[in-house]
Design a protein around this motif. Structure first.
Motif, short mmCIF file in Angstrom:
data_model
loop_
_atom_site.label_atom_id
_atom_site.label_comp_id
_atom_site.label_asym_id
_atom_site.label_seq_id
_atom_site.Cartn_x
_atom_site.Cartn_y
_atom_site.Cartn_z
N TRP A 108 0.80 -1.22 0.00
CA TRP A 108 0.00 0.00 0.00
C TRP A 108 0.84 1.28 0.00
CZ3 TRP A 108 -3.67 1.39 4.66
CH2 TRP A 108 -4.48 2.49 4.32
N PRO A 109 1.85 1.43 0.88
CA PRO A 109 2.61 2.69 0.87
C PRO A 109 3.37 2.92 -0.43
CG PRO A 109 3.04 1.43 2.88
CD PRO A 109 2.32 0.52 1.94
N TYR A 110 3.74 1.85 -1.13
CA TYR A 110 4.45 2.00 -2.40
C TYR A 110 3.51 2.45 -3.52
CZ TYR A 110 8.03 -0.96 -0.14
OH TYR A 110 8.97 -1.50 0.70
N PHE A 111 2.25 2.04 -3.41
CA PHE A 111 1.27 2.35 -4.45
C PHE A 111 0.53 3.66 -4.19
CE2 PHE A 111 2.24 -1.78 -5.83
CZ PHE A 111 1.59 -2.08 -7.02
N GLN A 112 0.32 3.99 -2.93
CA GLN A 112 -0.40 5.23 -2.57
C GLN A 112 0.37 5.96 -1.47
OE1 GLN A 112 -4.32 4.74 -0.82
NE2 GLN A 112 -5.12 6.62 -1.76
N PRO A 113 1.52 6.54 -1.81
CA PRO A 113 2.36 7.17 -0.78
C PRO A 113 1.76 8.45 -0.21
CG PRO A 113 3.29 7.54 -2.96
CD PRO A 113 2.16 6.56 -3.13
N ASN A 114 0.84 9.04 -0.93
CA ASN A 114 0.11 10.21 -0.46
C ASN A 114 -1.37 9.95 -0.69
OD1 ASN A 114 -1.21 13.07 -1.16
ND2 ASN A 114 0.50 13.42 0.24
N ARG A 115 -2.20 10.52 0.16
CA ARG A 115 -3.63 10.20 0.08
C ARG A 115 -4.20 10.50 -1.30
NH1 ARG A 115 -8.14 13.17 1.46
NH2 ARG A 115 -6.87 14.80 2.45
N THR A 116 -3.67 11.50 -1.98
CA THR A 116 -4.20 11.86 -3.30
C THR A 116 -3.23 11.51 -4.43
OG1 THR A 116 -3.33 14.12 -3.03
CG2 THR A 116 -5.62 13.71 -2.37
N LEU A 117 -2.28 10.62 -4.13
CA LEU A 117 -1.36 10.15 -5.18
C LEU A 117 -1.34 8.63 -5.21
CD1 LEU A 117 0.89 10.44 -7.31
CD2 LEU A 117 2.55 10.53 -5.41
N TRP A 165 0.68 8.91 5.64
CA TRP A 165 -0.45 9.82 5.86
C TRP A 165 -1.49 9.24 6.82
CZ3 TRP A 165 -4.89 7.69 3.60
CH2 TRP A 165 -4.69 6.78 2.54
N THR A 166 -1.20 8.06 7.39
CA THR A 166 -2.09 7.49 8.42
C THR A 166 -1.40 7.34 9.78
OG1 THR A 166 -1.53 5.18 7.98
CG2 THR A 166 -3.26 6.16 6.61
N ARG A 167 -0.13 7.68 9.90
CA ARG A 167 0.65 7.37 11.09
C ARG A 167 1.29 8.61 11.71
NH1 ARG A 167 -1.44 2.95 12.77
NH2 ARG A 167 -3.10 4.05 11.68
N THR A 168 1.80 8.45 12.91
CA THR A 168 2.57 9.43 13.70
C THR A 168 1.93 10.81 13.63
OG1 THR A 168 4.19 9.78 11.89
CG2 THR A 168 4.68 8.08 13.51
N TRP A 169 2.61 11.79 13.00
CA TRP A 169 2.10 13.16 12.98
C TRP A 169 0.76 13.28 12.25
CZ3 TRP A 169 4.62 15.98 16.33
CH2 TRP A 169 5.96 15.68 16.59
N HIS A 170 0.47 12.30 11.39
CA HIS A 170 -0.80 12.30 10.65
C HIS A 170 -1.70 11.16 11.12
CE1 HIS A 170 0.42 15.28 7.54
NE2 HIS A 170 1.62 14.86 7.87
N ARG A 171 -1.55 10.79 12.38
CA ARG A 171 -2.26 9.62 12.91
C ARG A 171 -3.76 9.79 12.78
NH1 ARG A 171 -4.18 5.35 14.57
NH2 ARG A 171 -3.27 4.02 16.18
N ALA A 210 -10.92 3.94 -0.40
CA ALA A 210 -11.92 3.58 -1.39
C ALA A 210 -11.44 3.94 -2.80
CB ALA A 210 -13.25 4.28 -1.08
N VAL A 211 -10.86 5.12 -2.96
CA VAL A 211 -10.35 5.52 -4.27
C VAL A 211 -9.24 4.57 -4.72
CG1 VAL A 211 -9.12 7.35 -5.51
CG2 VAL A 211 -11.02 7.93 -3.98
N TYR A 212 -8.38 4.20 -3.79
CA TYR A 212 -7.27 3.29 -4.10
C TYR A 212 -7.78 1.92 -4.56
CZ TYR A 212 -3.29 0.18 -3.12
OH TYR A 212 -2.31 -0.78 -3.20
N LEU A 213 -8.69 1.34 -3.81
CA LEU A 213 -9.23 0.03 -4.18
C LEU A 213 -9.97 0.10 -5.52
CD1 LEU A 213 -10.52 -1.18 -0.70
CD2 LEU A 213 -8.60 -2.14 -1.98
N ARG A 214 -10.74 1.16 -5.71
CA ARG A 214 -11.46 1.31 -6.97
C ARG A 214 -10.48 1.44 -8.14
NH1 ARG A 214 -14.84 4.85 -5.30
NH2 ARG A 214 -13.69 6.71 -5.87
N THR A 215 -9.39 2.14 -7.93
CA THR A 215 -8.39 2.33 -8.99
C THR A 215 -7.74 1.01 -9.37
OG1 THR A 215 -7.94 4.61 -8.25
CG2 THR A 215 -6.24 3.52 -9.58
#
Length: 418
Positions: free
Chosen positions: A50-59, A100-106, A120-125
């Motif tokens: 997951w982090p390799y495919f969606q490293p940012n919530r909108t990327l 974007w889900t952990r530590t400072w962005h928990r 949801a956007v990631y799975l749909r993509t």
């Protein structure tokens, strides 16, 4: 239901493990797939991290998605169908969650609106990218994501069962939007069936998604308590398949044994083939089995550090793609099996209350009674206590006898009940 049980493997790349996505080598992947296809298997389960495919919530990285499609197309060259796990999530003791889900962005994985929308956007993509591939089976939401929702995880994202139910509905809908009509499902480790405070419940597992998935690992206390050649150890996978059916609303709902393996040292390497043979044979005695997907294809390279020792040797094939004895066992089963299990007419009562599901865990009365019946030659099914007196439900499942754990287990010494 397919005309025969599907046989496959969870694909662990021989070079770089799942980090191969960082240095994707299609030739290496093809060589791995060739070694899998040589065993006569018909599908693989694939794990984008997951982090390799969606490293940012909108990327969502287009190149990563393209490589996933290339892997699926390569699988088609070897007549292998592909199931894709989306939210990785957790693999072989390591957590892979985007920053974007952990530590400072928990933020909570299951309840935060922005995180849920990003998932949801990631799975749909991913689903949409594969929707036109004929060898695409469908999406699994993620690998054992329930481990993030409660202990023993050291930093769980707490949620209620209702919140998890809403999350599952949203994620499965996203998969369906991306690839309509495919076989989309979710999959959890066995705490769903055994742990009283798990917000992922047996009812969700058996009612949401196209099939029920079970993951069977005998290091959960089964092999420790009973030994590697015991009935409970060799039939743990079959037990989970049958246990899941108690909660299903559809009497013929398919069950996918999506993960099962031979973990050392509880199952030593020299005994792995015998364990594989027994596990597969017993699972094939369960009606409504969709498929068996072994964990895993290739060993983890000893060049990689910090894995639990058991993870290095779980492959059917060595790190240089040579088949082990256990691979030959699965190959024979895939090529020669005849799937004709008889109905299971005796049902063991299990508690419908998810707060009492530890009764089904190793050492619990349901678990012990199931294997007492099995040892005595019965082929038990299971039924919820809320359905045990429902003649229509019992008839639909072919059940003619219902017993409780108290009726099966010996009376404890000193108990004066008559």
């Amino acid at each position: 239901m397919p005309p025969a049980v599907r046989f496959g493997v969870n694909y662990t790349p021989s070079e770089g493990w799942f980090h191969h996505w960082l240095d994707f080598d299609l030739d290496s992947v093809r060589a791995d797939l060739d070694s899998i296809a040589e065993l006569g298997l018909d599908h693989i389960r694939v794990f984008p991290l997951w982090p390799y495919f969606q490293p940012n919530r909108t990327l969502i990285r287009p190149r990563a998605v393209e490589q996933l499609v290339q892997l699926a197309d390569a699988a088609a060259e070897f007549d292998l169908d592909v199931n894709v796990d989306g939210l990785q999530g957790h693999l072989s003791s390591f957590d892979f969650l985007p920053a974007w889900t952990r530590t400072w962005h928990r933020r909570n994985l299951f309840t935060d609106p922005e995180v849920v929308e990003g998932q949801a956007v990631y799975l749909r993509t991913l689903a949409a990218a594969l929707a036109d591939r004929s060898n695409f089976i469908g999406m699994t939401l993620g690998n054992e994501v329930n481990q993030f929702s409660a202990g023993p995880h050291p930093d769980p994202d707490r949620a209620t069962a209702d919140q998890i139910d809403a999350w599952l509905e949203r994620m499965l809908a996203a998969c369906e939007e991306g690839a309509p009509g495919r076989l989309h499902l979710h999959a959890e480790y066995d705490a769903t069936w055994y742990q009283d405070d798990q917000p992922f419940t047996p009812a969700q597992a058996a009612r949401r998604g196209a099939v029920t998935a079970v993951h069977s690992w005998v290091f959960n206390g089964t092999a420790q308590r009973h030994g590697r050649t015991s009935v409970p150890t060799e039939q743990h996978a079959a037990y989970l398949v049958e246990l899941s059916k108690a909660w299903a609303d559809d009497p013929g709902r398919p069950v996918w044994l999506q993960e099962v393996g031979a973990p050392a040292p509880l199952v030593p390497a020299e005994h792995a083939a015998a364990f594989t043979a027994a596990t597969v044979a017993n699972a094939l005695d369960c009606p409504d089995l969709w498929g068996i997907t072994w964990w895993c294809s290739h060993d983890v390279s000893r060049d990689l550090a910090d894995f639990p020792e058991l993870e290095y040797g779980l492959g059917l094939l060595t790190n240089d793609r040579q088949p082990k004895d256990s691979a030959r066992v699965l190959e024979r089963a895939a090529r020669e099996h005849a799937y004709t299990p008889k109905p299971r007419t005796t049902a063991l009562v299990v508690p419908a209350d998810p707060a009492a599901r530890s009764a089904c865990a190793p050492g619990g009365p349901v678990f012990d009674a199931f294997f007492r019946l099995t040892t005595d030659g019965a082929r038990p099914a299971t039924v919820l206590d809320t359905r045990a007196d429902d003649p229509a439900h019992l008839a639909a499942r072919g059940i003619t006898e219902v017993v409780t754990p108290d009726q099966v287990l010996p009376t404890p010494q000193g108990d004066t009940r008559s």
